[in-house]
Design an enzyme around this catalytic site. Structure first.
Site, PDB file in Angstrom:
ATOM      1  N   GLY A  15       2.898 -21.058   8.789  1.00 47.13           N
ATOM      2  CA  GLY A  15       2.158 -22.239   8.351  1.00 47.13           C
ATOM      3  C   GLY A  15       0.765 -21.912   7.864  1.00 47.13           C
ATOM      4  CG  ASP A  16      -3.133 -18.990   8.709  1.00 48.85           C
ATOM      5  OD1 ASP A  16      -4.029 -19.793   8.387  1.00 48.85           O
ATOM      6  OD2 ASP A  16      -3.294 -17.756   8.730  1.00 48.85           O
ATOM      7  CB  SER A  17       0.990 -17.434   5.150  1.00 50.54           C
ATOM      8  OG  SER A  17       0.657 -16.413   6.045  1.00 50.54           O
TER       9      SER A  17
END
Length: 132
Positions: A15-17
């Protein structure tokens, strides 16, 4: 393995990426072309504080569905070996929960809902920008 059973930390990593890429893509498409401004705006959207505020607003608006709230809870409770120096534990856990939500929707392949959540996230930050 079912996405619903995946480790919340792994969901958050994905999700961060994904969220970082969507933010940077949006900034470029909006015409931001100076590196200093680009970096400041990217941080405005992707910092732990920003993600924590976004998640808080999504929850307050009752924007999230039951399965998404389950992922958020798991993400908030995920164990982490390190916490960034400039972020407190609560903010860091909230941002991890937000990232887990994004990762969950991405890996689930629910692009329509993912787009809705990401779009609302941008709107929330725009509102924060106008408020202060």
């Amino acid at each position: 393995m079912k996405i619903e059973e995946m480790n919340a930390s792994m969901l958050a990593f994905v999700g961060d990426s994904y969220y970082d890429l969507k933010v940077r893509e949006r900034l470029i498409r909006s015409g931001v072309n100076k590196s200093n401004r680009f970096h400041k705006l990217a941080v405005f959207y992707v910092s732990a504080n920003a993600q924590s505020k976004i998640l808080h607003q999504l929850i307050n608006e009752e924007f999230l569905q039951d399965d998404e709230l389950d992922v958020v809870r798991r993400g908030r409770n995920a164990k982490s070996k390190s916490i960034p120096k400039n972020t407190d534990m609560i903010v860091y856990r909230q941002s991890t929960a937000f990232e887990a939500l994004i990762g969950y929707l991405y890996l689930k392949g629910d692009t329509q809902r993912l787009d809705e959540v990401v779009e609302r996230s941008f709107e929330i930050r725009k509102e924060d920008e106008q408020d202060g």
